[in-house]
Design a protein around this motif. Structure first.
Motif, PDB file in Angstrom:
ATOM      1  N   ALA A 192       1.088  -0.957  -0.580  1.00  0.00           N
ATOM      2  CA  ALA A 192      -0.162  -0.414  -0.525  1.00  0.00           C
ATOM      3  C   ALA A 192       1.327   1.362  -0.186  1.00  0.00           C
ATOM      4  O   ALA A 192       0.531   2.465  -0.652  1.00  0.00           O
ATOM      5  CB  ALA A 192      -0.610   0.069   1.229  1.00  0.00           C
ATOM      6  N   GLN A 193       2.306   1.660   0.522  1.00  0.00           N
ATOM      7  CA  GLN A 193       2.343   2.053   0.520  1.00  0.00           C
ATOM      8  C   GLN A 193       3.532   2.617  -0.321  1.00  0.00           C
ATOM      9  O   GLN A 193       3.401   3.882  -1.012  1.00  0.00           O
ATOM     10  CB  GLN A 193       3.870   2.018   1.704  1.00  0.00           C
ATOM     11  CG  GLN A 193       3.680   1.740   2.754  1.00  0.00           C
ATOM     12  CD  GLN A 193       5.278   1.973   4.177  1.00  0.00           C
ATOM     13  OE1 GLN A 193       5.622   0.997   3.479  1.00  0.00           O
ATOM     14  NE2 GLN A 193       5.209   2.816   5.140  1.00  0.00           N
ATOM     15  N   GLY A 299       0.452   5.723   1.618  1.00  0.00           N
ATOM     16  CA  GLY A 299      -0.452   5.673   3.008  1.00  0.00           C
ATOM     17  C   GLY A 299      -0.475   4.548   3.604  1.00  0.00           C
ATOM     18  O   GLY A 299       0.223   3.445   2.690  1.00  0.00           O
ATOM     19  N   ASN A 376      -2.126   9.146   4.711  1.00  0.00           N
ATOM     20  CA  ASN A 376      -3.522   7.949   3.859  1.00  0.00           C
ATOM     21  C   ASN A 376      -3.783   9.268   2.479  1.00  0.00           C
ATOM     22  O   ASN A 376      -4.663  10.026   2.264  1.00  0.00           O
ATOM     23  CB  ASN A 376      -4.379   7.627   4.436  1.00  0.00           C
ATOM     24  CG  ASN A 376      -4.311   6.110   3.589  1.00  0.00           C
ATOM     25  OD1 ASN A 376      -5.166   6.646   2.551  1.00  0.00           O
ATOM     26  ND2 ASN A 376      -4.830   5.322   3.869  1.00  0.00           N
ATOM     27  N   ALA A 382      -4.012   2.752  -0.803  1.00  0.00           N
ATOM     28  CA  ALA A 382      -3.607   3.412   0.418  1.00  0.00           C
ATOM     29  C   ALA A 382      -4.840   3.024   0.788  1.00  0.00           C
ATOM     30  O   ALA A 382      -4.968   2.289   2.314  1.00  0.00           O
ATOM     31  CB  ALA A 382      -3.002   4.276   0.832  1.00  0.00           C
TER      32      ALA A 382
END
Length: 445
Positions: A192-193, A299, A376, A382
Motif C-alpha cells: 500500500a505504501q 499511505g 493516507n 492506500a
C-alpha cells in the motif's frame, strides 16, 4: 412499560483482552438507562470464530442485530447472507440516511477518521462503524541510535539499513538492528505504501476481486529489502514452529532487552514500548513505518474491526442499534477507549478532546499513528484490499517469506508460486459465493 426491544450484539474475544466484552456490557447498561425501551444482550465469541458463528446463526434465522468483525473479514461480512439469499447486513451510512441524531444520540459516523471510514466504504457508502482502529509503527531506541551517531530516526528503507549497520558496528552494539514478525499485515502495509494493489478491481473495491497480484514489483521490492536485511545479519528473525503463528512477544522482548534498535509492530503497543524504554533505561520513540522512497508514498492501511448492522430490521430496532453504535463512539467514550487500550481514538471529536486535555502532549507516542494515517492518499491501494479468504492468503504470504528467509529459494519464483496458491483460495471463495461449489469454513487473522 411496553415490552422491551432486544438488541443482540456479538463482539470478538481477543486473547488477553477481556476489555471489549466487559466494556461493551458496561456501556450497554449506561445506554439502556437512558433508553429503557431497549435491552442489549452482548455475547462474546472467540475472534477467530466470529464470521463462522454469524454465518451459522444466520442460516437458523438467529443472526444478531449488530456483529463486530475483524477487518480481514470485511469481504465475509459484505457477502454474508440469509437463507433466502438476501444480504445479512446493510450499510450503516445508508441506514442513518443523513440524520444528525438518532434517539437523541449525536451521529458521529461522519467524524470517523478518514483512513478508517474509507476502509469500510464500499459501493458508495460506509458499510460498517469502526470502534477499533490501529496501524503499524516503527519503534526506535534513540539512545542506542545516538551512540551510533544517528540523531534522526530514518523513515526510508535505505535509511533503516544504514542505521542498522551503524548500530551493529558499535563495539558493544546489538547483534541485529531490527526485528518484526512474519505476519500478513506487513505485506499489506508495504505494498500500500508504494501505491500498488494486491488485487484487481481497485483492490476489490470497485467490484469483487478476481485476480491477485502477490508477485508484483512492489511486493518483490519489499521482499528483496527484507531478505537483504536478513542476509546482512541486520534483521532478527523469530520463526515459529508453525509459520502461520506469530510470537509477538518475542519481538517485543528483543526490543525491550536492547537486542535490536528497532521493532515494527502495532500502534496499540505504543504505551508498552515507551514503558519498556523507561524500564530499560533508554528512550523509545514511536515513528512512522519506513517506506520505499524510490516510489511516491501512498499511505498506510488500518487494522482493527467494525460494527455491522443487520438488514431488514423494523424501524425501532434499527434506530436503537444505530443509536448505540453512535453512543459507543461519542468523543468521551472513544477517548477513554483509546486511553485504556491503545487503539487509535477513532473520531475527530475524541482526538480534539484528548488534545484539549493535554493527553498527546504528555504521551506523544500516541500521536504518531494519527499522523501516519492522516498521510493516507485515499487511493484504492492506500485504502487496503477487500478479499475473500484474506486470512488464508496472508498465511500463504508468510509461508513464502519464511522460505525466502530460511532457504536459497529465488524470491520471484517463490512468490509466483504463492500467488498461484493464493489465487486458488480466492477462486474457491468466489465460486462458493456464487454457489458453484460447497462453502468451506470461514477463516480470519
Amino acid at each position: 412499560m411496553s415490552k422491551r426491544i432486544d438488541l443482540d450484539i456479538v463482539v470478538p474475544l481477543y486473547p488477553l483482552m477481556p476489555y471489549f466484552q466487559d466494556r461493551t456490557r458496561e456501556l450497554a447498561e449506561k445506554f439502556t438507562a437512558n433508553h429503557p425501551e431497549y435491552r442489549i444482550r452482548v455475547t462474546g465469541v472467540d475472534w477467530l470464530s466470529v464470521p463462522q458463528t454469524i454465518h451459522d446463526a444466520a442460516l437458523k434465522g438467529e443472526a444478531p442485530t449488530i456483529a463486530q468483525y475483524f477487518y480481514t473479514s470485511t469481504r465475509d461480512a459484505l457477502d454474508a447472507r440469509r437463507p433466502d439469499g438476501s444480504p445479512l447486513f446493510t450499510s450503516v451510512e445508508r441506514a442513518i440516511a443523513g440524520r444528525t441524531e438518532i434517539l437523541g444520540e449525536p451521529v458521529v459516523l461522519g467524524d470517523v477518521e478518514p483512513a478508517a471510514r474509507h476502509f469500510y466504504t464500499y459501493d458508495g457508502a460506509v458499510a460498517a462503524m469502526p470502534p477499533l482502529t490501529s496501524t503499524t509503527l516503527l519503534y526506535a531506541n534513540t539512545t542506542l541510535l545516538e551512540r551510533a551517531g544517528i540523531t534522526e530516526v530514518p523513515l526510508t528503507w535505505a535509511g533503516i539499513e544504514a542505521a542498522c549497520r551503524a548500530v551493529t558496528a558499535l563495539p558493544d552494539g546489538p547483534a541485529h538492528g531490527i526485528t518484526w514478525p512474519n505476519h500478513g499485515w506487513w505485506f499489506q502495509q508495504s505494498v500500500a505504501q508504494q501505491g500498488a494493489l494486491l488485487a484487481d478491481r481497485d483492490n476489490g473495491r470497485s467490484g469483487r476481486a478476481e485476480k491477485l497480484y502477490l508477485d508484483s514489483d512492489a511486493m518483490l521490492a519489499y521482499v528483496e529489502w527484507w531478505r537483504g536485511l536478513h542476509r546482512a545479519g541486520l534483521y532478527r528473525y523469530h520463526p515459529s514452529r508453525v509459520n502461520t503463528e506469530v510470537d509477538w512477544n518475542r519481538n517485543f522482548r528483543a526490543f525491550a532487552d536492547q537486542e535490536v534498535a528497532f521493532v515494527l509492530t502495532t500502534s496499540v503497543e505504543a504505551a508498552r514500548m515507551a514503558q519498556a524504554g523507561r524500564d530499560g533505561g533508554f528512550v523509545a520513540r514511536a515513528c512512522r513505518m519506513p517506506y520505499n522512497d524510490r516510489v511516491p508514498y501512498a499511505g498506510n492501511v488500518i487494522g482493527g474491526d467494525a460494527l455491522w448492522l443487520a438488514s431488514g430490521l423494523d424501524q425501532e430496532t434499527e434506530d436503537g442499534a444505530l443509536a448505540f453504535m453512535q453512543y459507543l463512539n461519542t468523543p468521551r467514550t472513544a477517548a477513554e477507549r483509546h486511553r485504556e487500550t491503545g487503539f487509535i481514538p477513532v473520531t475527530g471529536g475524541a482526538i480534539e478532546l484528548l488534545e484539549q486535555e493535554g493527553w498527546f502532549g504528555r504521551n506523544p507516542h500516541f500521536r504518531t499513528a494519527l499522523d501516519q494515517l492522516a498521510a493516507n492518499s485515499g487511493s484504492p491501494a492506500a485504502r487496503g484490499a477487500l478479499l475473500g479468504e484474506f486470512a488464508a492468503i496472508q498465511n500463504v504470504l508468510t509461508t513464502a517469506m519464511h522460505d525466502v528467509l530460511a532457504t536459497d529459494v529465488d524470491p520471484r519464483e517463490r512468490f509466483a508460486r504463492a500467488n498461484a496458491e493464493a489465487q486458488l483460495l480466492l477462486d474457491g471463495y468466489n465460486d462458493a459465493y456464487r454457489g458453484l461449489r460447497p462453502r468451506g469454513p470461514i477463516r480470519v487473522g
